[in-house]
Write a protein that holds these residues in place. Structure first.
Motif, short mmCIF file in Angstrom:
data_model
loop_
_atom_site.label_atom_id
_atom_site.label_comp_id
_atom_site.label_asym_id
_atom_site.label_seq_id
_atom_site.Cartn_x
_atom_site.Cartn_y
_atom_site.Cartn_z
N TYR A 51 0.68 9.98 18.24
CA TYR A 51 0.60 10.98 17.15
C TYR A 51 0.14 12.33 17.68
CZ TYR A 51 1.57 8.44 12.80
OH TYR A 51 2.18 7.80 11.76
N THR B 264 -5.74 3.19 10.87
CA THR B 264 -6.88 2.40 10.41
C THR B 264 -6.98 1.16 11.28
OG1 THR B 264 -5.53 1.16 8.85
CG2 THR B 264 -6.57 3.18 8.03
N LEU C 156 -1.58 7.19 2.10
CA LEU C 156 -1.33 6.69 3.46
C LEU C 156 0.03 7.18 3.98
CD1 LEU C 156 -2.73 3.05 3.22
CD2 LEU C 156 -3.80 5.08 4.22
N GLN C 157 1.05 7.15 3.08
CA GLN C 157 2.36 7.55 3.59
C GLN C 157 2.50 9.05 3.77
OE1 GLN C 157 1.78 6.09 0.59
NE2 GLN C 157 3.57 6.25 -0.74
N ARG C 158 1.78 9.84 2.97
CA ARG C 158 1.82 11.29 3.14
C ARG C 158 0.40 11.83 3.11
NH1 ARG C 158 7.06 12.93 2.79
NH2 ARG C 158 8.42 11.32 1.94
N THR D 55 2.60 15.01 7.33
CA THR D 55 3.75 14.15 7.06
C THR D 55 3.75 12.90 7.92
OG1 THR D 55 5.10 15.29 8.68
CG2 THR D 55 5.16 16.15 6.45
N LEU D 56 2.73 12.76 8.75
CA LEU D 56 2.68 11.55 9.57
C LEU D 56 1.86 10.51 8.83
CD1 LEU D 56 2.05 13.11 13.10
CD2 LEU D 56 4.15 12.09 12.24
N PRO D 57 2.48 9.38 8.46
CA PRO D 57 1.76 8.40 7.64
C PRO D 57 0.60 7.77 8.40
CG PRO D 57 4.10 7.93 7.74
CD PRO D 57 3.84 8.97 8.76
N VAL D 58 -0.41 7.40 7.65
CA VAL D 58 -1.52 6.65 8.24
C VAL D 58 -1.04 5.21 8.40
CG1 VAL D 58 -3.85 5.80 7.85
CG2 VAL D 58 -3.24 8.13 7.17
N GLN D 59 -1.23 4.69 9.61
CA GLN D 59 -0.71 3.35 9.87
C GLN D 59 -1.84 2.34 9.95
OE1 GLN D 59 2.37 2.84 12.73
NE2 GLN D 59 2.91 5.03 12.70
N ALA D 60 -1.48 1.14 9.54
CA ALA D 60 -2.45 0.04 9.59
C ALA D 60 -2.07 -0.88 10.73
CB ALA D 60 -2.43 -0.73 8.27
N PRO D 61 -3.02 -1.65 11.25
CA PRO D 61 -2.67 -2.58 12.33
C PRO D 61 -1.85 -3.73 11.78
CG PRO D 61 -4.94 -2.88 11.69
CD PRO D 61 -4.44 -1.70 10.91
N THR D 62 -1.03 -4.29 12.62
CA THR D 62 -0.20 -5.41 12.17
C THR D 62 -0.74 -6.74 12.66
OG1 THR D 62 1.17 -5.01 14.10
CG2 THR D 62 1.92 -4.08 12.04
N SER E 81 6.98 6.55 11.42
CA SER E 81 6.33 7.32 10.36
C SER E 81 7.30 7.62 9.23
CB SER E 81 5.76 8.62 10.93
OG SER E 81 6.80 9.43 11.42
N ARG F 163 0.83 -1.21 0.00
CA ARG F 163 0.00 0.00 0.00
C ARG F 163 0.87 1.26 0.00
NH1 ARG F 163 -4.59 -0.13 4.38
NH2 ARG F 163 -2.78 0.37 5.63
N LEU G 233 7.23 4.58 7.08
CA LEU G 233 5.97 4.46 6.35
C LEU G 233 5.86 5.54 5.28
CD1 LEU G 233 3.65 3.74 9.38
CD2 LEU G 233 4.77 2.13 7.84
N ARG G 234 6.60 6.60 5.48
CA ARG G 234 6.57 7.68 4.50
C ARG G 234 7.41 7.32 3.28
NH1 ARG G 234 8.48 12.73 7.54
NH2 ARG G 234 7.10 12.11 9.22
N SER H 273 3.29 2.03 1.74
CA SER H 273 3.92 2.52 2.96
C SER H 273 4.51 1.42 3.83
CB SER H 273 2.92 3.37 3.77
OG SER H 273 1.97 2.53 4.37
N GLU H 274 3.78 0.32 4.00
CA GLU H 274 4.27 -0.66 4.97
C GLU H 274 5.37 -1.52 4.35
OE1 GLU H 274 1.95 -1.75 7.95
OE2 GLU H 274 1.07 0.25 7.81
N GLU I 150 -9.08 -3.84 7.31
CA GLU I 150 -8.77 -3.92 5.89
C GLU I 150 -10.01 -4.52 5.20
OE1 GLU I 150 -5.27 -4.02 4.41
OE2 GLU I 150 -4.53 -3.00 6.22
N ARG J 239 -1.46 4.28 20.19
CA ARG J 239 -0.54 4.80 19.18
C ARG J 239 -1.03 6.13 18.63
NH1 ARG J 239 0.44 -0.34 15.50
NH2 ARG J 239 1.85 1.04 14.35
#
Lengths: 680, 315
Positions: B265, B128, B117-119, B277-284, A228, A168, A231-232, A170-171, B131, B261
């Protein structure tokens, strides 16, 4: 005094252009502080440069170690995943039932949180099973991976770490495939979420500000404490230390001092994780890395500051201690220069300056002493000179007097001589006339004369005879006076011979008295005579003794006259003269009841030229000569007893046989006129 | 007056940062309180001691949520935190300035909250929870627990509707096709609409229910649990606590972790980071909870494979 003033007033030669003059204390302090500062500075710089290199080396070494450690941990993370995958890669695994295989995969997912999906490729590269956290399980999808690297590379190398990819966008993910054991093996393929390396990376502690991060071989960030950034999809290949590491040159230094991600200088070291070609970077802000150095700098600088401060204090103190006595010395020297020699410089430093002060003091003392001596000497000399001048003046006037008296003496002698002849005629003819009167009476005796006439003649003859007797008597007296005048005007002491003392004294007294009367008709004195009939004869120089007696007597007259001038009521001026027989010697006393002699005069009265009389009245030689005549010429003594305001009594003792002292006194030429007042 | 008052206000703002959290729970909801507590604790742990955190409890009421959103935006806090999509939607429409940290927007790019997501690029970023592929995963889990299953309804709600389609619908349908199950996607907006769906499923037999996550589900989960228990409908929730409360299973992320988390942020934004500039993160990680008691009441034999997957077995 004037010369000292002149020295003091000497103009300030170098002072005319007023340039800045650093005082001695300043120079000393500057030199002291400067020296100490220089030493400290050199020491500090040397220390710092050594420390800097040392600290840098240490910091780099530490960072290098950290980078290696971090790389090992990343590697351990991968190995852990590999080993976790490993237990699904047993040789017989492909023969276990599908349910069992799925069960194993599920357990794998449970045990390895980083794995999000795991799949089994059979020996022909077909996907037989896929278990995912997000998607439904897929069985025997049949997807062909036989040519995919995840299959071929795994077979070749047993384990294959695929390239990092970003799901996606980023990850970060990575495919890890492990070939099964045994012949003709299958492959287990796992998708690994590299976000989980975050746990590893962020657990790497590196000081307080330092951290570790991991990039791929192309510089793409895959792990960073700030997730971040990962991920960026951050590409760090532009970062200097990453670029340096990526160039991959063998032997390239594995550390760098550069600006870090967040700005600011950092010390970065890196190590490669060889199996995946990742590069683990460890960086620490230079400030923190160099903290020991900073501390050392602060320490050194503060020590230096302290040193300089102490040097300053000590320098100032010492300079002051040195300068204060110098100032005192200067002040003292100035005082001396200004002529004030009474004060002394007091310095108790116990060093050369004190010695110098002592030298100054002794110099001042000497100068002062010579000063005082000089003044005393000048005074003395002046007094001596004045006295000499007085003496000279006195001698001069006396000489003049003497000349006058000498000519007067000659004149007197001449006149006396001239008078003597007619006087002799007068005397002789008076005696003759007296005899003639007797002859006349005798002659007239036979002549009958009227008795009246006879009585008258007898009376006249008696009167005539009486007159002639008086002429003879006074003629003789005049003759005596002239004789005396001649005696005194005669030079030399004459011959010694036995002399009737009483007669000599009486003769002298008469002469003195007449002399005094002649000089001053109003003069009146009672003369008291007390002659000892036993005084007898003494062998003396009569002229000289007469001179002595005349001198003493005229002095006595002078004293009574002076006292009479004081108009004391009831005062009867008296001069007593006495003689006494004293066996082998004769004593003559001359006593007056005049002014007496003060004690101060008494000591000096026998000194030549000493006189109390007004200038011109005395030569000051009288007593001196008298003393010499009595003592030296006749071997006698002169004593004086006196009471100021009451009396003066001179006692002369003359031996009857004083002839053995035959040496005549070398009296001054006009000695006979020693006391002019005694002269008629 | 205003001039005099302004610096005081400004100083107050500087002195005490202000964060408002908008929750899809009622003020007395235990889950909401737990999450709120986690949020507060996390902020405190980040050192925001002087921070003033204000919780707004909007519940599932959209209107009330909108009003609260307008109110809290007007107060201009430094950061707004939203939990779940509806809350983010309500707030994000009102401000492009105040940073918003969200938890639980289904598809932030799809909804247009963030550019990527990253930017994220704007004032919004966050975490998030789900999925879309989970639509299939839920179905697979349900099928595994109940092998006899033939019909499954995905109970969807508007918070996961994107462009007329449900976020989870496509993976759900494709998985259903693979598993030979008849899928149905039902969109419900009101609690009353739940009953007919469940009644319908009960009537059909061999049916299961998947409750998609969202504000609606948070609010009505308990009701759904009760209804499905009554009608013996095996149900999979996305939200964990409903499995604990009687649902058969749940499969979803650790929301508390996500909230924690998100607090990080918030903290970073308060410290000056730009949300763009803080990416949107997904759960792992997703947790599977299986309620064995419910399974027993449904006369289900839970396979060991399923139990092996379960992170928690509720009894």
């Amino acid at each position: 005094m004037t010369s000292l003033r002149a020295l003091d007033a000497a103009p300030d030669v170098d002072g005319s252009p007023k340039r800045f003059r650093l005082p001695l204390s300043g120079k000393f302090a500057v030199a002291f502080v400067g020296l100490v500062t220089l030493v400290l500075l050199i020491n500090g710089v040397a220390d710092l440069s050594l420390n800097f290199e040392d600290a840098k080396r240490t910091a780099i070494e530490v960072q290098r170690e950290k980078a290696r450690g971090a790389a090992e941990r990343v590697e351990a993370f991968l190995s852990e995943i590999e080993s976790q995958i490993g237990w699904t890669t047993r040789a017989e695994w492909r023969r276990v039932p599908l349910e069992q295989q799925r069960y194993d995969f599920i357990r794998l997912l449970r045990q390895a949180p980083a794995i999000t999906e795991v799949a089994y490729l059979d020996p022909s590269g077909k996907e037989q099973l896929r278990v995912s956290r997000l998607e439904p399980d897929v069985v025997a999808s049949g997807k062909d991976f036989s040519t995919a690297p995840r299959f071929t590379q795994a077979l070749k190398d047993k384990t294959w770490f695929g390239p990092v990819y970003f799901r996606r966008g980023s990850e970060p993910y990575m495919t890890v495939s492990v070939a099964h054991a045994g012949r003709d093996p299958g492959v287990t393929v796992a998708e690994v979420n590299l976000k989980l390396i975050w746990d590893v990376v962020s657990a790497i502690r590196n000081g307080t500000s330092g951290y570790a991060f991991v990039t791929t071989a192309t510089g793409r960030l895959i792990a960073h404490p700030d997730l971040s950034l990962v991920l960026r999809d951050t590409d760090l290949s532009g970062l200097p230390e990453v670029a340096g590491a990526l160039s991959g040159k063998a032997g390239a230094k594995d550390y760098e001092i550069t600006s870090g991600l967040g700005g600011g200088l950092v010390l970065a070291a890196h190590a490669v994780v060889p199996r995946v070609d990742w590069i683990v970077f460890v960086q620490l802000s230079l400030r923190e890395a160099m903290e020991p150095l900073t501390e050392s700098i602060i320490q050194t600088v503060s020590l230096m500051g302290l040193g300089v401060l102490m040097a300053g204090v000590a320098g100032t103190f010492l300079a002051r201690r040195m300068v204060i006595p110098i100032r005192q010395l200067e002040d003292g020297a100035e005082r001396f220069g200004a002529g004030d020699l009474s004060e002394r410089i007091v310095i108790r430093t116990g060093d050369e300056i004190e010695t110098l002060a002592h030298r100054f003091n002794s110099m001042a003392r000497r100068v002062q002493e010579s000063y005082e001596t000089l003044e005393a000497k000048v005074e003395e000399r002046t007094r001596d000179l004045n006295q000499s001048l007085d003496d000279l003046q006195r001698a001069q006037s006396r000489l003049v007097q003497s000349e006058k008296l000498a000519s007067l003496g000659q004149l007197t002698a001449g006149i006396a001589h001239e008078i003597k002849n007619p006087l002799n005629f007068v005397n002789n003819f008076a005696s003759l006339s007296k005899e003639l009167v007797d002859e006349l009476r005798d002659a007239l005796k036979p002549a009958a004369l009227d008795p009246d006439i006879r009585d008258e003649v007898d009376e006249i003859a008696g009167l005539l005879k009486g007159n002639l007797d008086k002429v003879v008597q006074h003629g003789r007296r005049a003759d005596s006076i002239v004789k005396n005048m001649l005696l005194h005007s005669r030079t030399g002491s004459g011959e010694h011979r036995p002399v009737e003392i009483n007669a000599l004294v009486e003769e002298s007294l008469n002469l003195a008295y007449h002399g005094a009367r002649a000089a001053k008709p109003s003069f009146n004195v009672t003369l008291a005579r007390d002659y000892d009939p036993a005084a007898g004869i003494a062998d003396i120089y009569p002229q000289e003794i007469t001179r002595v007696l005349l001198n003493l007597m005229s002095n006595g007259f002078y004293a009574t006259e002076k006292k009479a001038e004081g108009a004391v009521p009831g005062y009867a001026p008296t001069l007593s003269v006495a003689t006494r027989d004293r066996g082998d010697s004769v004593e003559i006393r001359v006593r007056d009841n005049g002014t007496g002699i003060p004690e101060s005069v008494k000591a000096k009265m026998f000194d030549p030229f000493f006189t109390t009389k007004p200038a011109g009245e005395g030569t000051g030689l009288g007593l001196s000569l008298s003393h010499d005549i009595v003592v030296k010429q006749h071997g006698g003594t002169v004593d004086v007893a006196t009471e100021p305001g009451a009396f003066t009594e001179f006692t002369i003792v003359l031996p009857r046989r004083g002839t053995e002292v035959a040496e005549p006194v070398t009296a001054p030429t006009p000695a006979f006129a020693a006391e002019p007042k005694s002269q008629p | 007056m205003a001039l005099a008052a302004w610096p005081v206000g400004a100083r107050a703002q500087v002195q005490q940062a202000h964060v408002t959290a908008l929750w899809p729970f009622a003020a007395d909801d235990a889950e909401g309180l737990a999450l709120s507590a986690a949020f507060h604790t996390a902020l405190r742990d980040h050192g925001q001691g002087t921070l003033r955190v204000e919780d707004q409890w909007g519940g599932a009421d959209r209107e009330r949520t909108r009003l609260l959103a307008a109110d809290l935006v007007a107060k201009e806090p430094q950061v707004i935190f939203t939990y779940l999509s509806a809350q983010l939607t309500a707030v994000s429409a009102l401000t492009r300035k105040i940073p918003i940290v969200f938890v639980g927007a289904s598809d932030p790019v799809g909804f247009g909250y963030v550019a990527s997501l990253q930017r994220p690029g704007g004032n919004i970023t966050g975490f998030t929870l789900y999925e879309s592929s989970l639509g299939g995963k839920w179905l697979a889990a349900l099928k595994e627990a109940v092998p006899t299953l033939r019909r499954v309804t995905l109970l969807a709600n508007p918070s996961s509707e994107i462009r007329g389609s449900n976020f989870y619908a496509d993976p759900f349908r494709s998985a259903a096709a693979t598993l030979g199950i008849e899928p149905a996607v039902v969109m419900v907006q009101r609690a009353a609409e739940i009953d007919p769906v469940i009644a319908d499923l009960a009537r059909q037999g061999d049916a299961g229910l998947i409750v998609a996550p969202g504000t609606f589900s948070e609010a009505n989960g308990d009701r759904i649990v009760a209804l499905t228990a009554d009608h013996r409908i095996p149900t999979v929730f996305a939200i964990r606590r409903f499995a604990n409360r009687g649902g058969l299973m749940s499969y979803g992320p650790d929301t508390t972790e996500a909230v924690r988390r998100a607090a990080a942020y918030v903290d970073r934004i308060l410290h000056g980071d730009n949300p763009a500039t803080l990416p949107v993160q997904a759960p792992t990680k997703f947790d599977l909870v299986v309620n064995l008691k419910t399974a027993r009441s449904l006369s289900l034999e839970v396979s060991s494979a399923l139990l092996a997957q379960a992170d928690e077995i509720a009894e």
